[in-house]
Design a protein around this motif. Structure first.
Motif, short mmCIF file in Angstrom:
data_model
loop_
_atom_site.label_atom_id
_atom_site.label_comp_id
_atom_site.label_asym_id
_atom_site.label_seq_id
_atom_site.Cartn_x
_atom_site.Cartn_y
_atom_site.Cartn_z
N TYR A 156 0.85 -1.20 0.00
CA TYR A 156 0.00 0.00 0.00
C TYR A 156 0.88 1.24 0.00
N VAL A 157 0.35 2.30 -0.57
CA VAL A 157 1.07 3.58 -0.56
C VAL A 157 1.01 4.10 0.89
N SER A 158 2.18 4.36 1.49
CA SER A 158 2.17 4.64 2.93
C SER A 158 1.34 5.87 3.28
N GLY A 159 1.35 6.89 2.47
CA GLY A 159 0.58 8.10 2.78
C GLY A 159 -0.93 7.90 2.68
N LEU A 160 -1.36 6.80 2.06
CA LEU A 160 -2.80 6.57 1.89
C LEU A 160 -3.33 5.50 2.85
N TYR A 161 -2.40 4.67 3.36
CA TYR A 161 -2.80 3.57 4.25
C TYR A 161 -3.21 4.12 5.62
N VAL A 162 -4.39 3.72 6.11
CA VAL A 162 -4.84 4.22 7.42
C VAL A 162 -4.77 3.12 8.48
N ILE A 185 -8.25 0.08 5.35
CA ILE A 185 -8.81 1.42 5.11
C ILE A 185 -7.74 2.26 4.42
N LEU A 186 -8.09 2.80 3.26
CA LEU A 186 -7.16 3.63 2.48
C LEU A 186 -7.79 4.98 2.22
N MET A 187 -6.98 6.02 2.24
CA MET A 187 -7.49 7.32 1.80
C MET A 187 -7.60 7.28 0.28
N ASN A 188 -8.58 8.00 -0.26
CA ASN A 188 -8.75 8.07 -1.71
C ASN A 188 -7.67 8.95 -2.33
N LYS A 189 -6.94 8.39 -3.28
CA LYS A 189 -5.85 9.14 -3.90
C LYS A 189 -6.36 10.33 -4.71
N TYR A 190 -7.57 10.22 -5.25
CA TYR A 190 -8.09 11.28 -6.13
C TYR A 190 -9.33 11.95 -5.52
#
Ligand code: B4P
Length: 282
Positions: A29-35, A47-52
């Motif tokens: 997972y992209v570390s800045g998006l992984y919650v 849970i991931l933040m939406n990249k867009y």
């Protein structure tokens, strides 16, 4: 109607068959998006933040194991969603959940993911203003909003915290099954089925569960020959445009006509309440 010109630069996702299990919702997972991760009834999620995201704090609940976006929501999915929304509410933050099932529903990622949209001023998306206004003769009965020109099925949930959580989750799981039954009834009355797996959008608020069967992913405007993609947010009453020109064409065409264009026709008799399910009495 929000305008987001940056979306015109957003890369289009590859075709689902090409993306498969190696898409952005599988590790690493992209570390800045992984919650975080959570477990519900034996099912694991990330849970991931939406990249867009267009709205800040729009996040996704993704199955940890690869599952298809064409699969229906499970009781675990619905329970995890309701619990996440409740956790937000306890912190004074309102979210609703949406699910784009199948390519014709506006989804572009094939890995199963539910999306959570924060609401800044209201505690529900615009469609809820209409849904809440419907006077139901009996609880536990799926209903439709007669003013809407496309097939849809709605179930009213017990008021927030009016019943024990486990009971509400049970009602939610059964409500989804009854709305899916109605969705298949909508499909059965069509002379020709839309291509591919059944496609529909789901909206979940604290008050209602909505299922909207879909006939196509986008609507071509009569003027300008522009294709307007519509996902669950369109049916929530939240259409978005990528330019001023697109916005005025869309207003000229009328949003309800666009939704009719990407939805399916209502079955006969659906201008009033539909099938009785009496879930709340069980
Ligand atoms: P899908 O179910 O597959 O499709 P979607 O929401 O329609 O988004 P799509 O990707 O087709 O984007 P679109 O240009 O229509 O959901 C995939 C989700 O994963 C999307 O939220 C996407 O942004 C996100 N995602 C993709 N790659 C990712 C990655 N590497 N890491 C994390 N997340 C990733 O729309 C662009 C965005 O605008 C979407 O987020 C969409 O939900 C949002 N949007 C559309 N209408 C809106 C509205 N009215 N108001 C606010 N936001 C809106």
């Amino acid at each position: 109607m929000p305008l987001c010109s940056a979306l015109a630069q957003k890369p289009q996702a590859s075709k689902p068959e090409v993306y498969g299990k190696d898409g952005p919702f599988s590790p690493p997972y992209v570390s800045g998006l992984y919650v975080d991760e959570l477990e519900e009834g034996g099912e694991e999620y990330v849970i991931l933040m939406n990249k867009y995201c267009v709205v800040p704090n729009h996040f996704l609940l993704v199955t940890k194991e690869f599952k298809r976006q064409t699969s229906p929501l499970t009781p675990q999915d619905l329970a995890a969603a309701y619990k996440l929304m409740s956790a937000g509410r306890r912190q004074g933050k309102n979210f609703f959940m949406f699910y784009n099932c199948g390519p014709l529903s506006g989804s572009s990622q094939p890995h199963k993911h539910l999306q959570f949209m924060p609401l800044v001023e209201e505690n529900a998306p615009p469609i809820e203003r209409l849904a809440r206004r419907q006077r139901l003769e009996v609880d536990g009965k799926a209903f439709v909003i007669s003013q809407l020109p496309y097939a849809h099925h709605i179930f009213r949930l017990p008021a927030y915290q009016s019943r024990p959580l486990e009971e509400v989750l049970d009602i939610l799981a059964q409500a989804f099954i009854s709305l899916m039954d109605l969705t298949f009834q909508t499909l059965r009355q069509l002379p020709v089925l839309p291509d591919g797996p059944p496609a529909y959008n789901v909206l979940l608020t604290f008050d209602h569960l909505h299922v909207i069967p879909r006939g196509s992913a986008e609507h071509q405007l009569s003027r300008g020959k522009v294709d307007i993609p519509v996902n669950a947010l369109g049916f929530a009453g939240m259409m978005i445009t990528k330019s001023e020109e697109e916005k005025s064409l869309l207003i000229e065409e009328r949003p309800l006509e666009i939704l009719r264009g990407v939805g399916l026709p209502k079955a006969e008799g659906e201008s009033c309440s539909a099938v009785e399910s009496s879930i709340l009495d069980d």
